[in-house]
Write an enzyme that holds these catalytic residues in place. Structure first.
Site, short mmCIF file in Angstrom:
data_model
loop_
_atom_site.label_atom_id
_atom_site.label_comp_id
_atom_site.label_asym_id
_atom_site.label_seq_id
_atom_site.Cartn_x
_atom_site.Cartn_y
_atom_site.Cartn_z
N CYS A 71 -55.92 0.52 30.49
CA CYS A 71 -57.11 -0.52 30.29
C CYS A 71 -56.91 -1.08 29.16
O CYS A 71 -57.13 -1.49 28.66
CB CYS A 71 -58.29 -0.20 31.14
SG CYS A 71 -58.60 0.68 32.74
N ASP A 122 -41.61 -7.81 49.52
CA ASP A 122 -42.28 -7.61 48.54
C ASP A 122 -41.94 -6.79 47.39
O ASP A 122 -42.01 -4.88 47.58
CB ASP A 122 -43.37 -6.82 49.23
CG ASP A 122 -44.50 -5.87 48.06
OD1 ASP A 122 -44.54 -6.55 47.41
OD2 ASP A 122 -45.83 -5.07 49.06
N CYS A 136 -56.82 5.77 25.21
CA CYS A 136 -55.83 5.42 26.08
C CYS A 136 -54.72 3.89 26.53
O CYS A 136 -53.50 4.43 26.72
CB CYS A 136 -56.69 5.77 27.20
SG CYS A 136 -55.66 5.36 28.75
N GLU A 182 -36.22 -0.83 53.57
CA GLU A 182 -36.02 -0.31 52.31
C GLU A 182 -35.64 0.85 51.41
O GLU A 182 -34.28 1.49 52.39
CB GLU A 182 -37.31 0.32 51.98
CG GLU A 182 -38.29 1.92 51.64
CD GLU A 182 -38.55 1.28 50.54
OE1 GLU A 182 -38.89 -0.17 49.84
OE2 GLU A 182 -37.99 1.91 48.96
N CYS A 189 -62.50 9.49 33.77
CA CYS A 189 -61.74 7.71 34.21
C CYS A 189 -62.04 6.45 35.07
O CYS A 189 -62.49 7.00 36.02
CB CYS A 189 -60.25 8.10 34.02
SG CYS A 189 -59.40 6.46 35.00
N GLN A 207 -50.53 2.42 48.07
CA GLN A 207 -50.94 1.38 47.61
C GLN A 207 -52.48 2.27 46.63
O GLN A 207 -52.91 3.02 47.81
CB GLN A 207 -51.87 0.48 47.96
CG GLN A 207 -50.53 -0.63 48.69
CD GLN A 207 -49.46 -1.56 47.94
OE1 GLN A 207 -50.61 -1.76 46.87
NE2 GLN A 207 -48.66 -1.69 48.30
N CYS A 224 -46.04 -8.72 42.18
CA CYS A 224 -46.11 -7.68 40.90
C CYS A 224 -45.58 -8.78 40.01
O CYS A 224 -46.11 -8.02 39.00
CB CYS A 224 -46.04 -6.77 41.68
SG CYS A 224 -44.86 -6.03 41.47
N1 SAH Z 1 -44.26 -3.35 50.58
C1 SAH Z 1 -45.00 -1.69 50.13
C2 SAH Z 1 -44.19 -1.43 48.74
C3 SAH Z 1 -43.58 -2.58 47.75
S1 SAH Z 1 -43.19 -2.35 46.41
C4 SAH Z 1 -46.24 -1.75 50.30
O1 SAH Z 1 -46.94 -2.48 50.68
O2 SAH Z 1 -46.34 -0.54 50.15
C5 SAH Z 1 -41.36 -1.98 46.03
C6 SAH Z 1 -40.79 -1.70 47.25
O3 SAH Z 1 -39.26 -1.91 46.89
C7 SAH Z 1 -40.69 0.26 46.91
O4 SAH Z 1 -41.08 0.80 47.93
C8 SAH Z 1 -39.70 0.15 46.01
O5 SAH Z 1 -38.81 1.47 46.48
C9 SAH Z 1 -38.31 -0.57 47.21
N2 SAH Z 1 -36.87 -1.02 46.37
C10 SAH Z 1 -36.65 -1.26 45.54
N3 SAH Z 1 -35.62 -2.29 45.06
C11 SAH Z 1 -35.01 -2.46 46.53
C12 SAH Z 1 -33.95 -2.72 46.53
N4 SAH Z 1 -33.03 -3.34 46.30
N5 SAH Z 1 -33.74 -3.10 48.78
C13 SAH Z 1 -34.95 -2.73 49.09
N6 SAH Z 1 -35.95 -1.60 49.03
C14 SAH Z 1 -36.49 -2.00 47.35
#
Ligand code: SAH
Length: 489
Positions: free
Chosen positions: A86, A413, A83, A364, A169, A314, A440
């Protein structure tokens, strides 16, 4: 100097695996040559066969484990190797956590240029999972036909599009299996064909299952290559009759009657989504509700979220709560602060912070996610959160220049590629007291911290939180404090 040996394809070597690479592969050395070996575990002595040789390194295939590593464990899933989802299932969970912790520390030192002793002194022990299996609340199974013509649900073999039958899975919930089996039995009885990717024919492409861990609500969504699923009412009836109380398989696949992680799982929503495109994208643009209200609800901490087949959420809510708990503690809010939450998605962090802040502003890029964020704010009666659609690197500078916005705390984030420099530059100009960075990808985190810490910020806390056991993905959160000389007021 000792002459470096050159390797050629099909050469066999015996090596000790000394390290783990970015994709979970084992790394070893033979005559100064670096070998990358998929499926080899750090500590193994192995025989490997060279598959592709470059000047200083080569990719090799694991042929035989001569002496297994003390960190090697029997993978819980018999398909782990084929797969590829993992990458670390053959590694003990403690060793997986150590690998993730070290990756964060080493990237901060190597890429971020921070002092090694300082980083070690401010890094908390990684927060692992209590149960490193069955943690995903979302499963997407492709549906197909095997060589004998039987309908199957499973997963794509690594880097291919051939489906291997497996309804079990180990990262997902055990309730997925009876749902998939019921759908396959229904399709067989009604002669409903699975989709064939090559011929672009057939009907059922994928089954998406989403589960609310805190509510017990389950949503099932069938993705179809057509407009409508025949005999939907019969399918609904059959799905609603599943007795989840009778399904529990432990990690080893041993069936235990009546033992279930929670007793009250129930299917509350069934949908279909039409996707007639010849594409790798799973879901169609829209969905139609067949049963229930088209969404399920789940909670992270005290904040409720409404999840539809298309919304982002998430996948590991238990660890996400711990991650956000840490972010909230790092933000150190007293109730009056203005917080900017950049890359806010559906507002998960924003709404979490809003409970303790004066005002939260979320930014966002995806309009639909901002729609969800606003709905979720309403659902929780949170009135102190405002959301903006746009790129963080455009919205923040614009708001700063045109509206002279201020922030006590900025939370970011971003996706794997990290923050845009224009965004970091504006953050520096705004001089918030604290910056909380949820990441991440430790490599881009380290790069961005180097910039911020070169411009008045001091890195004060580092915490890795494991969100994706058995895989190489690493999530971490850090806190920086402003300590530049002339504090703007
Ligand atoms: N904090 C959120 C999502 C984090 S993932 C949570 O915990 O649910 C990162 C996010 O950044 C995604 O939703 C993606 O669409 C957004 N993103 C990507 N590039 C971006 C940019 N240049 N400006 C603003 N948002 C962006």
């Amino acid at each position: 100097m000792k002459e470096k040996k050159c390797f050629a394809k099909n050469d066999r070597v015996t090596i000790t695996i000394e390290d783990t690479g970015m994709d979970g592969e084992g790394i070893g050395k033979a005559d100064g040559f670096t070998l990358f070996v998929k499926d080899a575990v750090v500590g193994d002595v192995i025989e490997a066969k060279i598959m592709k040789a470059k000047k200083n390194y080569a990719y090799a295939r694991l042929e035989k484990v001569i002496t297994p590593s003390p960190f090697r464990v029997e993978p819980a899933c018999k398909f782990a190797r084929v797969c590829g989802g993992c990458q670390l299932q053959a590694v003990s969970y403690e060793k997986q956590l150590e690998f993730k912790q070290n990756k964060v520390i080493n990237d901060l030192i190597r890429i971020g240029g921070f002092d090694a002793n300082y980083i070690k002194s401010i890094t908390e022990p990684i927060i692992g999972m209590e149960q490193p299996f069955f943690y995903r609340n979302k499963a997407q199974y492709p549906i197909g036909t095997d060589k004998e013509g039987n309908l199957i649900a499973g997963f794509y073999a690594g880097r291919t599009h051939s489906i291997i039958a497996n309804t079990d899975c180990k990262l997902g919930l055990t309730i997925n299996r009876p749902i998939l089996e019921e759908i396959l039995a229904f399709m067989k009885e009604k002669h409903i064909p699975a989709y064939d990717e090559i011929l672009h024919q057939g009907l059922v492409r994928h089954v998406l299952i989403r589960s609310g861990f805190s509510t017990g609500e389950i949503m099932v969504c069938l993705v179809i290559n057509g407009k409508d699923l025949p005999e939907k009412e019969t399918l609904v009836k059959r799905l609603l009759q599943i007795d989840f109380g009778n399904y529990y398989y432990d990690v080893k696949g041993v069936y235990t009657e009546g033992k279930l992680d929670r007793k009250d799982w129930k299917i509350t929503s069934i949908c279909q989504s039409s996707n007639t495109q010849d594409t790798n994208v799973i879901m169609g643009d829209r969905y139609e509700v067949i049963y229930g209200n088209g969404y399920i609800t789940d909670k992270i901490g005290d904040v409720a979220f409404r999840i539809s087949p298309l919304s982002f959420y998430q996948v590991n809510p238990v660890q996400t709560a711990k991650l956000y708990e840490t972010a909230l503690a790092y933000a150190n809010l007293t109730g009056n602060e203005t917080v900017w939450d950049l890359y806010c998605g559906i507002g998960t962090i924003s709404l979490f912070l809003a409970q303790k802040a004066g005002m939260v502003h979320g930014v966002e890029i995806i309009p639909q996610a901002i729609e969800n964020a606003k709905e979720n704010a309403k659902l929780n009666q949170i009135n102190n959160a405002l959301f903006y659609v746009g790129k963080a690197e455009e919205v923040l500078p614009r708001e700063y220049e045109e509206n002279k916005i201020h922030a006590d705390v900025i939370v970011v984030d971003p996706p794997r590629k990290g923050c845009d420099e224009k965004c970091l530059e504006t953050m520096i100009k705004m001089q918030p007291e604290r910056i909380v960075y949820v990441s991440c990808d430790p490599a881009t985190l380290a790069r961005d911290l180097k910039y911020l810490c070169g411009n008045g910020y001091q890195l004060q806390k580092v915490q890795a939180v494991d969100q994706f056991a058995q895989t190489v993905h690493i999530e971490s959160v850090i806190m920086m404090q402003y300590c530049g000389k002339e504090k703007k007021k």
